[in-house]
Design an enzyme around this catalytic site. Structure first.
Site, PDB file in Angstrom:
ATOM      1  N   HIS A  13       0.706  -1.265   0.021  1.00 55.56           N
ATOM      2  CA  HIS A  13       0.206  -0.011  -0.002  1.00 55.56           C
ATOM      3  C   HIS A  13       0.849   1.281  -0.071  1.00 55.56           C
ATOM      4  O   HIS A  13       2.030   1.358   0.395  1.00 55.56           O
ATOM      5  CB  HIS A  13      -0.982   0.055   1.106  1.00 55.56           C
ATOM      6  CG  HIS A  13      -0.069   0.007   2.469  1.00 55.56           C
ATOM      7  ND1 HIS A  13       0.350   1.364   3.008  1.00 55.56           N
ATOM      8  CD2 HIS A  13       0.202  -0.948   3.274  1.00 55.56           C
ATOM      9  CE1 HIS A  13       0.934   0.762   4.146  1.00 55.56           C
ATOM     10  NE2 HIS A  13       0.780  -0.295   4.507  1.00 55.56           N
ATOM     11  N   THR A  16       0.851   5.966   4.684  1.00 53.35           N
ATOM     12  CA  THR A  16      -0.278   6.345   5.350  1.00 53.35           C
ATOM     13  C   THR A  16       0.215   7.339   6.213  1.00 53.35           C
ATOM     14  O   THR A  16       1.169   7.736   6.481  1.00 53.35           O
ATOM     15  CB  THR A  16      -0.882   5.092   6.235  1.00 53.35           C
ATOM     16  OG1 THR A  16       0.286   4.645   6.919  1.00 53.35           O
ATOM     17  CG2 THR A  16      -1.045   3.837   5.303  1.00 53.35           C
ATOM     18  N   TRP A  18       0.014   6.888   9.527  1.00 57.27           N
ATOM     19  CA  TRP A  18       0.908   6.388  10.447  1.00 57.27           C
ATOM     20  C   TRP A  18       2.441   6.090  10.132  1.00 57.27           C
ATOM     21  O   TRP A  18       3.146   6.123  10.944  1.00 57.27           O
ATOM     22  CB  TRP A  18       0.153   5.150  11.236  1.00 57.27           C
ATOM     23  CG  TRP A  18      -0.975   5.734  12.201  1.00 57.27           C
ATOM     24  CD1 TRP A  18      -1.423   6.856  12.357  1.00 57.27           C
ATOM     25  CD2 TRP A  18      -1.565   4.802  12.997  1.00 57.27           C
ATOM     26  NE1 TRP A  18      -2.318   6.709  13.377  1.00 57.27           N
ATOM     27  CE2 TRP A  18      -2.532   5.735  13.826  1.00 57.27           C
ATOM     28  CE3 TRP A  18      -1.462   3.560  13.282  1.00 57.27           C
ATOM     29  CZ2 TRP A  18      -3.485   5.208  14.864  1.00 57.27           C
ATOM     30  CZ3 TRP A  18      -2.390   3.088  14.472  1.00 57.27           C
ATOM     31  CH2 TRP A  18      -3.303   3.557  15.100  1.00 57.27           C
ATOM     32  N   GLU A  87      -1.778  -7.374   7.090  1.00 56.03           N
ATOM     33  CA  GLU A  87      -0.293  -7.167   7.573  1.00 56.03           C
ATOM     34  C   GLU A  87      -0.379  -7.934   8.818  1.00 56.03           C
ATOM     35  O   GLU A  87      -1.106  -8.287   9.502  1.00 56.03           O
ATOM     36  CB  GLU A  87      -0.108  -5.608   8.196  1.00 56.03           C
ATOM     37  CG  GLU A  87       1.095  -5.161   8.444  1.00 56.03           C
ATOM     38  CD  GLU A  87       2.438  -5.630   7.686  1.00 56.03           C
ATOM     39  OE1 GLU A  87       2.612  -6.765   7.227  1.00 56.03           O
ATOM     40  OE2 GLU A  87       3.182  -4.686   7.099  1.00 56.03           O
TER      41      GLU A  87
END
Length: 195
Positions: A13, A16, A18, A87
């Site tokens: 991905h 993000t 985070w 994940e």
């Protein structure tokens, strides 16, 4: 002799919130940043250039992977989800800053820095999944594939999938390249990074 797998395109991905903050995500989730959306768009361009007509497309069900899949595969194919692409879980360290977790690692932990952070964090996370369980999950997914497949997943899960396909031991995860906005082609036991 290593098992033979269908041709694969494996990608992580996009960045993000985070990731940018240096937080452990695991089973938790945060949204893609503008850069993360750009990285998914770059993956779309790669997939479009390659041509994935007739390929099966599987994504982790976690929001950050699905957001990436929707951008990267837009107009190129249908997306299905598979829990085995999620994940690695990090238990009690979910949502915590990586630097705080690093201070809690056992003194004998080997800490090597990678584009996906210190991999020891994923092995030693209290109540986390650990690499052995992740490898079993990755092997199960790979064994179920019947044809060319695009896999949209996460940093550590991507590394483990590629390690299994390449016949590499878990200890070599840190030697495999990582990164966002790229696609790894695995064909005939050879890995190629596409940018």
């Amino acid at each position: 002799m290593n098992k033979t797998y269908p041709d694969l395109l494996i990608m992580r991905h996009g960045e993000t919130e985070w990731n940018r903050e240096g937080r452990m995500q695991g089973a938790l989730d945060s949204n893609l940043t503008p850069l993360g959306r750009q990285q998914a768009a770059a993956q779309h361009a790669i997939l479009k250039r390659i041509g994935i007509d007739g390929w099966h497309v599987l994504s982790s069900p976690q929001g950050r992977a699905l957001q990436t899949a929707e951008i990267a595969v837009a107009g190129l194919g249908a997306i299905e989800t598979d829990d085995r692409l999620a994940e690695i879980t990090v238990g009690a360290w979910s949502g915590r800053l990586r630097q705080d977790c690093l201070a809690e690692l056992p003194s004998d932990a080997v800490v090597e820095d990678t584009p996906d952070g210190a991999l020891a964090l994923y092995e030693y996370a209290p109540q986390g999944e650990g690499f052995e369980a992740l490898r079993i999950r990755a092997q199960s997914l790979l064994d179920s594939l019947t044809g060319p497949t695009v896999l949209i997943t996460h940093g550590i899960t991507s590394r483990m999938l590629r390690a299994v396909v390449l016949g590499q031991p878990t200890e070599n995860l840190g030697k495999l390249p990582g990164g966002q906005g790229v696609v790894y082609r695995l064909s005939g036991g050879v890995q190629t990074k596409l940018e």
